[in-house]
Structure formats: structure tokens, C-alpha cells
Design an enzyme around this catalytic site. Sequence first.
Site, PDB file in Angstrom:
ATOM      1  N   THR A  65       0.804  -1.232   0.000  1.00  0.00           N
ATOM      2  CA  THR A  65       0.000   0.000   0.000  1.00  0.00           C
ATOM      3  C   THR A  65       0.839   1.286   0.000  1.00  0.00           C
ATOM      4  O   THR A  65       0.272   2.370   0.124  1.00  0.00           O
ATOM      5  CB  THR A  65      -0.953   0.031   1.216  1.00  0.00           C
ATOM      6  N   TYR A 102      -9.785  -6.784  -1.573  1.00  0.00           N
ATOM      7  CA  TYR A 102     -10.051  -5.342  -1.625  1.00  0.00           C
ATOM      8  C   TYR A 102      -9.214  -4.695  -2.718  1.00  0.00           C
ATOM      9  O   TYR A 102      -8.045  -5.052  -2.912  1.00  0.00           O
ATOM     10  CB  TYR A 102      -9.736  -4.688  -0.267  1.00  0.00           C
ATOM     11  N   TYR A 128       1.003   1.700  -8.133  1.00  0.00           N
ATOM     12  CA  TYR A 128       0.122   1.043  -7.154  1.00  0.00           C
ATOM     13  C   TYR A 128      -1.237   0.743  -7.804  1.00  0.00           C
ATOM     14  O   TYR A 128      -1.740  -0.389  -7.730  1.00  0.00           O
ATOM     15  CB  TYR A 128      -0.042   1.940  -5.925  1.00  0.00           C
ATOM     16  N   LYS A 132      -2.897  -2.929  -8.497  1.00  0.00           N
ATOM     17  CA  LYS A 132      -4.182  -3.348  -7.915  1.00  0.00           C
ATOM     18  C   LYS A 132      -5.166  -3.740  -9.025  1.00  0.00           C
ATOM     19  O   LYS A 132      -5.945  -4.686  -8.869  1.00  0.00           O
ATOM     20  CB  LYS A 132      -4.767  -2.228  -7.048  1.00  0.00           C
TER      21      LYS A 132
HETATM   22  N1  LIG Z   1      -5.135   2.468   2.737  1.00  0.00           N
HETATM   23  C1  LIG Z   1      -5.922   3.014   1.809  1.00  0.00           C
HETATM   24  O1  LIG Z   1      -6.127   4.239   1.772  1.00  0.00           O
HETATM   25  C2  LIG Z   1      -6.631   2.146   0.804  1.00  0.00           C
HETATM   26  C3  LIG Z   1      -7.420   2.757  -0.176  1.00  0.00           C
HETATM   27  C4  LIG Z   1      -8.077   1.956  -1.111  1.00  0.00           C
HETATM   28  C5  LIG Z   1      -7.943   0.577  -1.056  1.00  0.00           C
HETATM   29  N2  LIG Z   1      -7.150   0.016  -0.101  1.00  0.00           N
HETATM   30  C6  LIG Z   1      -7.016  -1.438  -0.099  1.00  0.00           C
HETATM   31  O2  LIG Z   1      -7.590  -1.942   1.100  1.00  0.00           O
HETATM   32  C7  LIG Z   1      -6.896  -3.128   1.502  1.00  0.00           C
HETATM   33  C8  LIG Z   1      -6.442  -3.008   2.935  1.00  0.00           C
HETATM   34  O3  LIG Z   1      -5.559  -1.881   3.020  1.00  0.00           O
HETATM   35  P1  LIG Z   1      -4.993  -1.347   4.414  1.00  0.00           P
HETATM   36  O4  LIG Z   1      -5.118   0.119   4.401  1.00  0.00           O
HETATM   37  O5  LIG Z   1      -5.571  -2.134   5.549  1.00  0.00           O
HETATM   38  O6  LIG Z   1      -3.446  -1.709   4.230  1.00  0.00           O
HETATM   39  P2  LIG Z   1      -2.295  -1.821   5.333  1.00  0.00           P
HETATM   40  O7  LIG Z   1      -2.734  -1.237   6.626  1.00  0.00           O
HETATM   41  O8  LIG Z   1      -1.063  -1.295   4.660  1.00  0.00           O
HETATM   42  O9  LIG Z   1      -2.174  -3.384   5.528  1.00  0.00           O
HETATM   43  C9  LIG Z   1      -1.669  -4.211   4.514  1.00  0.00           C
HETATM   44  C10 LIG Z   1      -1.020  -5.415   5.179  1.00  0.00           C
HETATM   45  O10 LIG Z   1      -0.419  -6.224   4.150  1.00  0.00           O
HETATM   46  C11 LIG Z   1       0.862  -6.643   4.628  1.00  0.00           C
HETATM   47  N3  LIG Z   1       1.788  -6.937   3.554  1.00  0.00           N
HETATM   48  C12 LIG Z   1       2.300  -6.112   2.607  1.00  0.00           C
HETATM   49  N4  LIG Z   1       3.205  -6.761   1.853  1.00  0.00           N
HETATM   50  C13 LIG Z   1       3.278  -8.032   2.334  1.00  0.00           C
HETATM   51  C14 LIG Z   1       4.033  -9.176   1.974  1.00  0.00           C
HETATM   52  N5  LIG Z   1       4.927  -9.167   0.978  1.00  0.00           N
HETATM   53  N6  LIG Z   1       3.852 -10.314   2.675  1.00  0.00           N
HETATM   54  C15 LIG Z   1       2.970 -10.355   3.708  1.00  0.00           C
HETATM   55  N7  LIG Z   1       2.240  -9.303   4.098  1.00  0.00           N
HETATM   56  C16 LIG Z   1       2.386  -8.151   3.412  1.00  0.00           C
HETATM   57  C17 LIG Z   1       1.350  -5.427   5.387  1.00  0.00           C
HETATM   58  O11 LIG Z   1       2.441  -5.773   6.213  1.00  0.00           O
HETATM   59  P3  LIG Z   1       3.542  -4.632   6.515  1.00  0.00           P
HETATM   60  O12 LIG Z   1       2.835  -3.573   7.290  1.00  0.00           O
HETATM   61  O13 LIG Z   1       4.586  -5.360   7.289  1.00  0.00           O
HETATM   62  O14 LIG Z   1       4.007  -4.132   5.177  1.00  0.00           O
HETATM   63  C18 LIG Z   1       0.104  -5.028   6.153  1.00  0.00           C
HETATM   64  O15 LIG Z   1      -0.068  -5.728   7.357  1.00  0.00           O
HETATM   65  C19 LIG Z   1      -5.748  -3.318   0.485  1.00  0.00           C
HETATM   66  O16 LIG Z   1      -6.163  -4.182  -0.528  1.00  0.00           O
HETATM   67  C20 LIG Z   1      -5.587  -1.921  -0.105  1.00  0.00           C
HETATM   68  O17 LIG Z   1      -5.029  -1.949  -1.402  1.00  0.00           O
HETATM   69  C21 LIG Z   1      -6.506   0.756   0.847  1.00  0.00           C
END
Ligand SMILES: NC(=O)c1ccc[n+]([C@@H]2O[C@H](COP(=O)([O-])OP(=O)(O)OC[C@H]3O[C@@H](n4cnc5c(N)ncnc54)[C@H](OP(=O)(O)O)[C@@H]3O)[C@@H](O)[C@H]2O)c1
Length: 304
Positions: A65, A102, A128, A132
Site C-alpha cells: 500500500t 479489496y 500502485y 491493484k
Molecule cells: N489504505 C488506503 O487508503 C486504501 C485505499 C483503497 C484501497 N485500499 C485497499 O484496502 C486493503 C487493505 O488496506 P490497508 O489500508 O488495511 O493496508 P495496510 O494497513 O497497509 O495493511 C496491509 C497489510 O499487508 C501486509 N503486507 C504487505 N506486503 C506483504 C508481503 N509481501 N507479505 C505479507 N504481508 C504483506 C502489510 O504488512 P507490513 O505492514 O509489514 O508491510 C500489512 O499488514 C488493500 O487491498 C488496499 O489496497 C486501501
Amino acid sequence: MSRRPRILIVGAAGQVGLELQRSFSDTGEITCRDRDTVDLAVPDQVRAMVRSATPEIILNAAAYTAVDRAESEPEVAMAVNAQAPGILAEESLRSGALLVHYSTDYVFDGAKVGPWVETDKPNPLNVYGASKLAGEEAIQQVGGKYLIFRTSWVYGPHGSNFLLTMLRLGRERDSLNIVDDQIGAPTTSIELANATRTIVSGVLAGQFGTTSDWAGLYHMTCGGSVSWCGFARAIFTRAQTLLDGKMPAVYPISSSGYPTPARRPQNSVLSNEKLCARFSVRPAPWESALDEALRRLALPPLPA
Ligand SMILES: NC(=O)c1ccc[n+]([C@@H]2O[C@H](COP(=O)([O-])OP(=O)(O)OC[C@H]3O[C@@H](n4cnc5c(N)ncnc54)[C@H](OP(=O)(O)O)[C@@H]3O)[C@@H](O)[C@H]2O)c1
């Protein structure tokens, strides 16, 4: 399904993953996986994770992300955001599991006037968003029992997000310059997890018909829209107790005044009409969702 299903939460330590753990806690037998137990960039590890957990439901909240960092790490972003979801879809199809995934408003270029609908043509402006979009396509190509929820501007009581950054900066600074020419729907991890739980429970209960009636891609955001600047002002107005009465001045700036490695869409607003029509689920307006997130932050921590 009468007994409690086995649920695998991938990315369980992220913002959405943590809320999924809460909202699904009484729904099934939960296995949590995150970076300390699996590297999603390694295909064999993704397959082994699913095969050892034998889930009936996979909730994939993991993603690369770091939107700006992705510009210089496209291979890792593609591995985690495109290749891994494709493998999760293959494993789900193989075992008959339901996959929930997501995606993001950043699949769009932001040029539309009015909310984006699911049939609008994606045109990501950054790595990004492209990764996605490739993840969505990988899942759709495999097919089977899947739900893809595109959401936007995710924040909540945990993790690294705009709300927590504003609360920190609000205590430290007297004034802030915030981008005012990008609009979207700030969406809490709480609303996302609750809506996901309602829909998954309905799917399991057969409430929405057969797979071909409900499987697919849906937009899922809080209601309404606002600019980042308007969102910051709303945070400071509503979070007075968390800011010890401080109220920093917020000045609007244009995106060109805050250059970032990745370009971002100007209009990120997604229409929830398909979600509501299919599942009768409508996430809360962003203002009341913000109040709920602030209320959670103000609560004393639960005893260990
Ligand atoms: N955040 C936003 O504003 C936003 C907006 C639109 C859509 N989304 C989508 O919503 C969903 C949830 O997002 P979120 O905000 O909850 O994201 P987040 O807080 O960044 O959580 C993502 C998780 O994935 C883990 N991860 C990343 N790379 C990895 C790898 N290689 N192996 C294992 N784990 C890994 C991260 O671990 P680390 O922390 O150790 O990297 C983190 O725990 C995602 O699909 C995202 O694309 C998010």
C-alpha cells in the site's frame, strides 16, 4: 453453512485486517497470517499458506500500500498486489473457498465528473493503481466464488493513516497546508469490515442466491465526498478532546503545491449503488464513520 467456517485472514495486522479480526470473531475459526508468517511476494509461500489453513473463506486484506514507494518498487508491488491475489483465487477455486479481496479507487484516472461506477474504464495514474488493477483482473480471470470490494481513502483507529497523521500534526503545529483539489470518500476500516461481515454472512446463508448471482466486483466506500483539506478540517473540529483543545489553521493548497512521486486521481468518488442494490448494504456517511473512529480512539484501552 451450519457449523463455524474456517476463515483465513491474510494481512491480518493491517488496518482492515485488524478490523476483520474483530468483526468476524464470532463467525468462524479464524487463522491470521501476516508478514511475520508469510511473504506474499513468494508464490510457493502463498500456496502453502492456503493449503495448510484449508479455509472455507479467505479474507485478503494484505497489499503493498506504499503508493509513492511503489513507483520505485514496481516488481514487489506487482508480486503482492497482482500475482498473490491470482494465486489466492486459484487456491479458492481448487478448494471451493470464498475469496474476499479489496481494491482501490486508484484504478481510475480521476477525470470523470461524478461518482465512478463499476463499468467505468480503469486507467491508473500510478504503479500502485496498475498493480491493484492487475490483481482484480487476475482474480476475475480465475473466476469462482469471489468478491472484490473497491474502496477509497481508508483510515481507522489503527495503523498508518490520514486521521492518525492529522491528530499527531494537530498537536505539534499551529497551521497545516492540505491538498484541496482531490476529492474522495474517506472510509473507515470499521465500516469496511462490518459491511464485509454482513455480506459474507448473507452469502453463506444463501440469502443472495447462487454464485453467479453475487460473485463479482463492487464499490464499497463510506457515503458522501470531501477533499483532503475538508477532511482535515472535519477531523480538527470533531476531535477536540483528543487534541487537548488545539485547533490548527488549515490552508487549502493544490496538488501541484504538494508534489509526490506517484500521481493521484482528482476525483476518487465511487458509487455504492451496485453494492446497495445487490446486498442492501450501505456503509455510513463519512462524517458519522469519522465520529465512530474518533470515539474508538477516545476509549480507554481494553485490559490485557
Ligand atoms: N489504505 C488506503 O487508503 C486504501 C485505499 C483503497 C484501497 N485500499 C485497499 O484496502 C486493503 C487493505 O488496506 P490497508 O489500508 O488495511 O493496508 P495496510 O494497513 O497497509 O495493511 C496491509 C497489510 O499487508 C501486509 N503486507 C504487505 N506486503 C506483504 C508481503 N509481501 N507479505 C505479507 N504481508 C504483506 C502489510 O504488512 P507490513 O505492514 O509489514 O508491510 C500489512 O499488514 C488493500 O487491498 C488496499 O489496497 C486501501
